[in-house]
Design a protein around this motif. Structure first.
Motif, PDB file in Angstrom:
ATOM      1  N   PRO A   8       0.856  -1.346   0.094  1.00 40.88           N
ATOM      2  CA  PRO A   8       0.121  -0.040   0.054  1.00 40.88           C
ATOM      3  C   PRO A   8       0.876   1.210   0.142  1.00 40.88           C
ATOM      4  CG  PRO A   8      -0.730  -1.575   1.505  1.00 40.88           C
ATOM      5  CD  PRO A   8       0.602  -2.139   1.294  1.00 40.88           C
ATOM      6  N   PRO A   9       0.329   2.366  -0.456  1.00 36.31           N
ATOM      7  CA  PRO A   9       1.061   3.579  -0.662  1.00 36.31           C
ATOM      8  C   PRO A   9       1.806   4.030   0.711  1.00 36.31           C
ATOM      9  CG  PRO A   9      -0.929   3.979  -1.935  1.00 36.31           C
ATOM     10  CD  PRO A   9      -0.731   2.547  -1.186  1.00 36.31           C
ATOM     11  N   ALA A  10       1.088   4.150   1.662  1.00 33.28           N
ATOM     12  CA  ALA A  10       1.477   4.331   2.874  1.00 33.28           C
ATOM     13  C   ALA A  10       2.940   3.656   3.469  1.00 33.28           C
ATOM     14  CB  ALA A  10       0.703   4.366   4.103  1.00 33.28           C
ATOM     15  N   MET A  11       2.583   2.335   3.258  1.00 34.16           N
ATOM     16  CA  MET A  11       3.797   1.374   3.692  1.00 34.16           C
ATOM     17  C   MET A  11       4.889   1.743   2.694  1.00 34.16           C
ATOM     18  SD  MET A  11       1.505  -2.221   4.770  1.00 34.16           S
ATOM     19  CE  MET A  11       3.211  -3.007   5.356  1.00 34.16           C
ATOM     20  N   SER A  12       4.666   1.905   1.511  1.00 27.57           N
ATOM     21  CA  SER A  12       5.805   1.973   0.664  1.00 27.57           C
ATOM     22  C   SER A  12       6.671   3.254   0.943  1.00 27.57           C
ATOM     23  CB  SER A  12       5.176   2.170  -0.893  1.00 27.57           C
ATOM     24  OG  SER A  12       4.864   0.867  -1.323  1.00 27.57           O
ATOM     25  N   GLN A  13       5.817   4.414   1.327  1.00 30.51           N
ATOM     26  CA  GLN A  13       6.452   5.567   1.948  1.00 30.51           C
ATOM     27  C   GLN A  13       7.450   5.293   2.995  1.00 30.51           C
ATOM     28  OE1 GLN A  13       6.641   8.121   0.063  1.00 30.51           O
ATOM     29  NE2 GLN A  13       7.815   9.524   1.295  1.00 30.51           N
ATOM     30  N   ARG A  14       6.957   4.495   3.893  1.00 32.46           N
ATOM     31  CA  ARG A  14       7.670   4.168   5.501  1.00 32.46           C
ATOM     32  C   ARG A  14       8.950   3.490   4.788  1.00 32.46           C
ATOM     33  NH1 ARG A  14       2.402   3.563   7.421  1.00 32.46           N
ATOM     34  NH2 ARG A  14       2.632   1.565   7.225  1.00 32.46           N
ATOM     35  N   ALA A  15       8.675   2.643   3.722  1.00 33.45           N
ATOM     36  CA  ALA A  15       9.829   1.695   3.383  1.00 33.45           C
ATOM     37  C   ALA A  15      11.122   2.503   2.725  1.00 33.45           C
ATOM     38  CB  ALA A  15       9.248   0.556   2.493  1.00 33.45           C
ATOM     39  N   ARG A  16      10.550   3.620   2.097  1.00 25.51           N
ATOM     40  CA  ARG A  16      11.613   4.540   1.196  1.00 25.51           C
ATOM     41  C   ARG A  16      12.371   5.261   2.190  1.00 25.51           C
ATOM     42  NH1 ARG A  16       7.460   4.542  -2.879  1.00 25.51           N
ATOM     43  NH2 ARG A  16       6.325   6.336  -1.773  1.00 25.51           N
ATOM     44  N   GLU A  17      11.376   5.674   3.383  1.00 29.01           N
ATOM     45  CA  GLU A  17      12.094   6.587   4.453  1.00 29.01           C
ATOM     46  C   GLU A  17      12.890   5.894   5.421  1.00 29.01           C
ATOM     47  OE1 GLU A  17       8.882   8.918   5.354  1.00 29.01           O
ATOM     48  OE2 GLU A  17       8.765  10.294   3.589  1.00 29.01           O
TER      49      GLU A  17
ATOM     50  N   PRO B 275      10.939 -18.063  11.859  1.00 32.09           N
ATOM     51  CA  PRO B 275      10.367 -16.982  11.638  1.00 32.09           C
ATOM     52  C   PRO B 275      10.483 -16.700  10.157  1.00 32.09           C
ATOM     53  CG  PRO B 275      11.917 -16.621  13.602  1.00 32.09           C
ATOM     54  CD  PRO B 275      11.969 -18.150  12.984  1.00 32.09           C
ATOM     55  N   LEU B 276       9.510 -15.954   9.446  1.00 30.59           N
ATOM     56  CA  LEU B 276       9.512 -15.448   8.057  1.00 30.59           C
ATOM     57  C   LEU B 276       9.476 -14.089   8.176  1.00 30.59           C
ATOM     58  CD1 LEU B 276       6.897 -18.010   6.648  1.00 30.59           C
ATOM     59  CD2 LEU B 276       9.117 -18.327   6.460  1.00 30.59           C
ATOM     60  N   ASN B 277      10.426 -13.471   7.410  1.00 30.43           N
ATOM     61  CA  ASN B 277      10.629 -11.870   7.404  1.00 30.43           C
ATOM     62  C   ASN B 277      10.763 -11.526   5.940  1.00 30.43           C
ATOM     63  OD1 ASN B 277      11.444  -9.246   7.953  1.00 30.43           O
ATOM     64  ND2 ASN B 277      12.841  -9.765   9.536  1.00 30.43           N
ATOM     65  N   PRO B 278       9.702 -11.052   5.579  1.00 27.96           N
ATOM     66  CA  PRO B 278       9.671 -10.398   4.167  1.00 27.96           C
ATOM     67  C   PRO B 278      10.718  -9.626   3.882  1.00 27.96           C
ATOM     68  CG  PRO B 278       7.391 -10.365   5.005  1.00 27.96           C
ATOM     69  CD  PRO B 278       8.503 -10.659   6.254  1.00 27.96           C
ATOM     70  N   ARG B 279      11.400  -9.592   2.669  1.00 28.37           N
ATOM     71  CA  ARG B 279      12.679  -8.572   2.177  1.00 28.37           C
ATOM     72  C   ARG B 279      12.077  -7.659   1.373  1.00 28.37           C
ATOM     73  NH1 ARG B 279      15.899  -8.622  -2.259  1.00 28.37           N
ATOM     74  NH2 ARG B 279      14.780 -10.216  -3.081  1.00 28.37           N
ATOM     75  N   ILE B 280      12.329  -6.455   1.453  1.00 23.68           N
ATOM     76  CA  ILE B 280      11.827  -4.955   0.980  1.00 23.68           C
ATOM     77  C   ILE B 280      13.147  -4.746   0.051  1.00 23.68           C
ATOM     78  CG2 ILE B 280      11.043  -3.020   1.011  1.00 23.68           C
ATOM     79  CD1 ILE B 280       9.112  -5.114   2.113  1.00 23.68           C
ATOM     80  N   SER B 281      12.650  -4.222  -1.146  1.00 25.72           N
ATOM     81  CA  SER B 281      13.444  -3.802  -2.244  1.00 25.72           C
ATOM     82  C   SER B 281      12.841  -2.520  -2.914  1.00 25.72           C
ATOM     83  CB  SER B 281      14.052  -4.568  -3.383  1.00 25.72           C
ATOM     84  OG  SER B 281      12.811  -4.831  -4.042  1.00 25.72           O
ATOM     85  N   VAL B 282      13.812  -1.592  -2.619  1.00 23.00           N
ATOM     86  CA  VAL B 282      13.348  -0.232  -3.415  1.00 23.00           C
ATOM     87  C   VAL B 282      14.101   0.196  -4.659  1.00 23.00           C
ATOM     88  CG1 VAL B 282      13.015   2.408  -2.774  1.00 23.00           C
ATOM     89  CG2 VAL B 282      13.044   0.570  -0.925  1.00 23.00           C
ATOM     90  N   ALA B 283      13.403  -0.013  -5.635  1.00 21.44           N
ATOM     91  CA  ALA B 283      14.111   0.443  -7.283  1.00 21.44           C
ATOM     92  C   ALA B 283      14.485   1.931  -7.381  1.00 21.44           C
ATOM     93  CB  ALA B 283      13.018   0.230  -8.197  1.00 21.44           C
ATOM     94  N   ALA B 284      15.321   2.020  -8.046  1.00 19.79           N
ATOM     95  CA  ALA B 284      15.658   3.501  -8.334  1.00 19.79           C
ATOM     96  C   ALA B 284      14.630   4.661  -8.649  1.00 19.79           C
ATOM     97  CB  ALA B 284      16.516   3.522  -9.762  1.00 19.79           C
ATOM     98  N   ASP B 285      13.456   4.083  -9.351  1.00 21.46           N
ATOM     99  CA  ASP B 285      12.357   4.867  -9.580  1.00 21.46           C
ATOM    100  C   ASP B 285      11.532   5.171  -8.243  1.00 21.46           C
ATOM    101  OD1 ASP B 285      10.922   2.638  -9.329  1.00 21.46           O
ATOM    102  OD2 ASP B 285      10.197   2.829 -11.231  1.00 21.46           O
ATOM    103  N   GLY B 286      11.806   4.609  -7.209  1.00 16.13           N
ATOM    104  CA  GLY B 286      11.146   4.697  -5.676  1.00 16.13           C
ATOM    105  C   GLY B 286      10.113   3.775  -5.729  1.00 16.13           C
ATOM    106  N   GLN B 287       9.881   2.818  -6.690  1.00 13.19           N
ATOM    107  CA  GLN B 287       8.947   1.349  -6.671  1.00 13.19           C
ATOM    108  C   GLN B 287       9.504   0.681  -5.388  1.00 13.19           C
ATOM    109  OE1 GLN B 287       5.870   1.272  -8.228  1.00 13.19           O
ATOM    110  NE2 GLN B 287       5.736  -0.370  -6.512  1.00 13.19           N
ATOM    111  N   VAL B 288       8.401   0.297  -4.291  1.00  6.00           N
ATOM    112  CA  VAL B 288       8.832  -0.810  -3.602  1.00  6.00           C
ATOM    113  C   VAL B 288       8.164  -1.928  -3.506  1.00  6.00           C
ATOM    114  CG1 VAL B 288       8.651  -1.059  -1.073  1.00  6.00           C
ATOM    115  CG2 VAL B 288       9.191   1.356  -1.703  1.00  6.00           C
ATOM    116  N   THR B 289       8.891  -2.924  -3.511  1.00  7.16           N
ATOM    117  CA  THR B 289       8.455  -4.307  -3.726  1.00  7.16           C
ATOM    118  C   THR B 289       8.716  -5.323  -2.437  1.00  7.16           C
ATOM    119  OG1 THR B 289       8.688  -4.272  -6.058  1.00  7.16           O
ATOM    120  CG2 THR B 289       8.377  -6.377  -5.130  1.00  7.16           C
ATOM    121  N   VAL B 290       7.892  -6.093  -1.877  1.00  6.99           N
ATOM    122  CA  VAL B 290       8.051  -7.076  -1.060  1.00  6.99           C
ATOM    123  C   VAL B 290       8.180  -8.399  -1.349  1.00  6.99           C
ATOM    124  CG1 VAL B 290       5.483  -7.357  -0.533  1.00  6.99           C
ATOM    125  CG2 VAL B 290       7.135  -7.780   1.365  1.00  6.99           C
TER     126      VAL B 290
END
Length: 256
Positions: A4-13, A238-253
């Motif tokens: 979701p957008p709000a979570m993506s923003q927190r991941a980027r910051e 435990p399962l811990n999702p990995r987060i990646s942030v692309a150069a364009d700011g797109q966040v993927t889990v």
């Protein structure tokens, strides 16, 4: 999976360090429906953390969650010491009672039974007292001559919230069958609505662990198949999702 957008923003910051993950439990409640089964979900209030998404009944472990249990292998199944494992199991049963009015308990003298109707005024008063922490589940069960039916909780998985979230949880997922003569109802005060859905429903907003769990359970044709599958599930690692942030700011889990 996109966030979701709000979570993506927190991941980027996010710059760290991560917050401590609090132990929690959630329950995938099942009921027979036609040739298959349905799953009970609630939509978290928009004012809450992770608001607006669909989830299963659940919440954080409370210091009073220390019930006597029927099963003796919880430590091995959940991957934590015995006292902590029983606390997680107690939290799962308590949260299910608090948020859906479903009590996994039965008479001391009749080990194969569960209580029936829990929607009467006296039961509702007890449920509200438990939710307000004025009454512990252990004291409630003792007073009513009941014991926890933790044998009805089927351990399924263990997920940890990604590092970037300010509130993180180490959450054990369980499956459980709706007891006969009990009815799930919206009593939590933390939901904007509840529903029984087909497990294959794919158009509701959910956090990745919820969606993954629902997809896994949807692969089981029937409730007996869910029960059989649970015996082979790893709820200790435990399962811990990995987060990646692309150069364009797109966040993927990336789900493990």
């Amino acid at each position: 999976m996109q966030l979701p957008p709000a979570m993506s923003q927190r991941a980027r910051e996010f710059t760290g360090p991560p917050a401590e993950a609090r132990p929690a439990a959630t329950v995938v409640l099942l009921r027979p429906h036609g040739d298959g089964f349905q799953v009970y979900v609630l939509r978290r209030a928009s004012t809450m953390v992770f608001g607006g998404v669909y989830a299963f009944p659940g919440g954080v472990v409370d210091p009073t969650d220390r019930p006597s249990t029927i099963r003796t292998d919880w430590s091995a199944r959940l991957g934590v010491p015995d006292e902590q494992a029983r606390a997680v199991v107690g939290a799962a049963a308590r949260e299910l009672f608090e948020e859906a009015g479903i009590l996994l308990a039965g008479p001391l003298a009749e080990p194969d039974r569960t209580v029936t109707a829990t929607a009467t005024d006296d039961w509702e008063a007890d449920r509200a007292a438990v939710a307000r922490r004025e009454l512990t589940m252990t004291d409630l069960l003792v007073r009513r001559g009941l014991r926890l039916r933790d044998d009805l909780l089927l351990p399924w998985a263990r997920w940890i919230t990604p590092d970037f979230e300010p509130r993180r949880y180490d959450t054990w997922f369980f499956a459980a069958l709706l007891p006969e003569a009990q009815t799930a109802r919206d009593v939590s005060g933390e939901a904007e609505g509840t529903a029984w859905i087909a497990p294959a429903t794919g158009d509701l907003p959910m956090l990745p662990p919820t969606r993954r769990t629902l997809d896994q359970i949807a692969a089981c044709p029937s409730i007996p198949d869910v029960v059989a599958a649970s015996a082979h599930r790893d709820a200790a690692t435990p399962l811990n999702p990995r987060i990646s942030v692309a150069a364009d700011g797109q966040v993927t889990v990336h789900l493990p």
